[in-house]
Design an enzyme around this catalytic site. Structure first.
Site, mmCIF file in Angstrom:
data_model
loop_
_atom_site.group_PDB
_atom_site.id
_atom_site.type_symbol
_atom_site.label_atom_id
_atom_site.label_comp_id
_atom_site.label_asym_id
_atom_site.label_seq_id
_atom_site.Cartn_x
_atom_site.Cartn_y
_atom_site.Cartn_z
ATOM 1 N N SER A 277 46.881 44.373 -9.545
ATOM 2 C CA SER A 277 45.920 43.320 -9.155
ATOM 3 C C SER A 277 46.294 43.174 -7.435
ATOM 4 O O SER A 277 45.626 42.276 -6.812
ATOM 5 C CB SER A 277 46.209 42.072 -9.998
ATOM 6 O OG SER A 277 47.484 41.570 -10.135
ATOM 7 N N ASP B 227 51.321 30.387 -9.736
ATOM 8 C CA ASP B 227 50.833 31.758 -9.487
ATOM 9 C C ASP B 227 51.685 32.074 -8.201
ATOM 10 O O ASP B 227 51.266 31.704 -7.070
ATOM 11 C CB ASP B 227 49.650 32.305 -9.223
ATOM 12 C CG ASP B 227 49.178 33.820 -9.158
ATOM 13 O OD1 ASP B 227 50.379 34.531 -8.784
ATOM 14 O OD2 ASP B 227 48.372 34.189 -9.216
ATOM 15 N N HIS C 52 50.341 36.581 -6.607
ATOM 16 C CA HIS C 52 49.481 36.996 -5.504
ATOM 17 C C HIS C 52 49.227 36.308 -4.518
ATOM 18 O O HIS C 52 50.148 35.402 -4.293
ATOM 19 C CB HIS C 52 47.898 36.709 -6.478
ATOM 20 C CG HIS C 52 48.008 37.579 -7.926
ATOM 21 N ND1 HIS C 52 48.446 37.105 -9.335
ATOM 22 C CD2 HIS C 52 47.781 38.822 -8.045
ATOM 23 C CE1 HIS C 52 48.301 38.136 -9.997
ATOM 24 N NE2 HIS C 52 47.904 39.053 -9.380
#
Length: 485
Positions: free
Chosen positions: A185, A448, A451
């Site tokens: 990702s 998060d 990312h």
């Protein structure tokens, strides 16, 4: 359930780093030295193989009929599991033509050595709302982040000034070619950012995007060019190759074969690989291609990644001719989580499914929540190394890439990304699972910190084609002949 044969399986379906990749893609190798040991000389303090081996059996990887037609998928499981047998990957000799990687110190400018400077005049390079292909996982402003300073930081190398790049000129470099990102990702985020940067000059009726699949393709008709992403988080075949349904209780890989994925990437003209995060989840099950009864072995993440890197390196060594195909490998993207170095020692966060559980970290001031939540400025201490970069993994990758010589170029984003604790989505993204009241009451608990928000910066977003060519006189980008396939 045992590993099941799949005779006709249909092939289906940070991000702030994309523009740096742009420069390297368009002008080949800026420099070819991935010298992590020189960057950060310290004792190993990370994952080690669970069972030291005194003798090895060497396995030739990527044999065409090695897996007897069986394909791993999310329903696969092992019939039994035993300790790692000590098998190693014997990858092909890259040949004398591969040459030696050039040290960054021999180049006129090391673009990875520098600092972040605030620049709200020329940044961001595009607006989040202007990109129809933006991911809800990375659209931080859309999901409530009101401080937008993270979009205005520009990477400034120490020994050169980099010009803003030109979108149309990039398309001319890509005319008739396939550019493909391969990995997890984080690399998907780089692909999205690249697409957002490039799509702005293409008329709506001259561009298209295939539906979300393992291989997703953005196509620009006018240039007969594509910018693609292939979901292959472990590089080798695995039970996590479904781009949507891959949150599994255990990872099973075929450590000696990339053939399932290479059949999709082999005809791309420019390839950008990454792999790191998914190896940090504890033991990995190994299902060798020669095994027909579903009997697996178990190995720690670092050891399993080394096997997978060997199978990938075999493909690069035996298939890549640098004058015809450019291959890049992106170094580890650090996380910013809790970690107390004296207590835990190794920079190896605990992973639960996709996310890494927080620990104390030296990045954070006393009394803070200790992760990327509510962080609005980069770290300014030059040469800073946090706990989110695993040095043993970096050294292993360095060793593998060193054996490939000039067949692969390294995009070394690790330290410049270490500074950007402010660039993560934190709580400002779409979460696919319902958050509990306890989590909502403690935002840091579900932030998060892996990312990266888009647009934003964890790399030099303004390296232009001209500047890159100037830094690397022997650029071969313009000489690449499109793969006839």
């Amino acid at each position: 359930m045992s590993v099941t044969p799949r005779w006709s399986r249909k092939k289906s379906h940070f991000p702030l780093l994309a523009v740096l990749l742009l420069a390297f893609i368009t002008c080949s190798i800026l420099y070819n030295e991935f010298s992590i040991q020189q960057i950060h000389e310290s004792p190993d303090h990370g994952s080690t193989p669970t069972t030291p081996q005194t003798s090895f059996t060497y396995v030739k990887p990527n044999l065409p009929n090695g897996a007897s037609g069986m394909v791993l998928d999310r329903f696969s499981s092992c019939n039994s599991t035993r300790n790692y047998s000590g098998k190693k990957i014997q990858w092909a000799d890259p040949g004398t033509e591969s040459g030696r990687r050039r040290s960054a110190r021999q180049e006129s400018c090391d673009v990875f050595s520098g600092k972040w400077v605030f620049d709200n005049q020329s940044y961001p390079l595009y607006k989040e709302s202007d990109c129809p292909y933006m991911s809800d996982q990375l659209a931080c402003h859309k999901h409530g982040r009101s401080d937008l300073q993270y979009q205005y930081w520009r990477w400034q190398p120490h020994n050169c000034n980099l010009k803003r790049w030109n979108v149309t000129e990039m398309w001319e470099k890509l005319r008739g070619k396939r550019l493909m990102f391969v990995g997890d990702s984080l690399n998907r985020g780089q692909w999205i950012s690249m697409v957002c940067l490039l799509q702005s000059v293409i008329p709506a009726d001259k561009k298209s995007m295939t539906p979300n699949a393992q291989l997703t393709i953005f196509r620009a008709e006018e240039y007969n060019a594509t910018v693609e992403f292939l979901w292959a988080p472990l590089l080798v075949e695995s039970n996590s190759d479904d781009p949507v349904n891959h949150r599994l209780s255990e990872r099973i890989i075929r450590p000696d074969s990339v053939l399932k994925h290479s059949s999709q990437w082999e005809h791309a003209d420019i390839l950008i690989f990454n792999s790191y995060l998914w190896w940090r989840q504890g033991p990995v099950k190994l299902l060798w291609s020669s095994e027909e009864n579903g009997n697996c072995e178990e190995l720690d993440g670092l050891g399993a990644m080394e096997l997978a890197m060997g199978a990938w390196a075999d493909w690069v060594a035996s298939k890549v001719i640098p004058q015809k195909k450019r291959v890049f490998f992106v170094t580890t993207s650090p996380t910013h989580f809790w970690k107390h170095l004296q207590e835990y020692g190794a920079p190896t966060p605990i992973v639960t499914n996709v996310y890494i559980a927080p620990r104390m970290s030296q990045e954070w001031e006393p009394g803070s929540e200790g992760n990327c939540y509510n962080q609005m400025r980069p770290i300014t201490s030059e040469g800073y190394w946090g706990s989110g970069s695993d040095l043993p993994t970096m050294r292993m990758v360095d060793k593998v890439l060193s054996g490939l010589g000039s067949k692969v170029s390294v995009i070394n984003i690790t330290q410049l990304s270490e500074y950007r604790k402010d660039g993560h989505p934190s709580i400002y993204r779409k979460f696919w699972e319902t958050l509990s009241p306890q989590q909502l009451a403690n935002p840091a608990s579900y932030s998060d910190c892996i990312h990266w928000c888009l647009p934003g910066g964890v790399v030099c977003n303004d390296i232009s084609i001209e500047e890159s060519v100037k830094l690397r006189r022997d650029s071969a980008m313009d000489d690449l002949q499109p793969d006839p396939h």
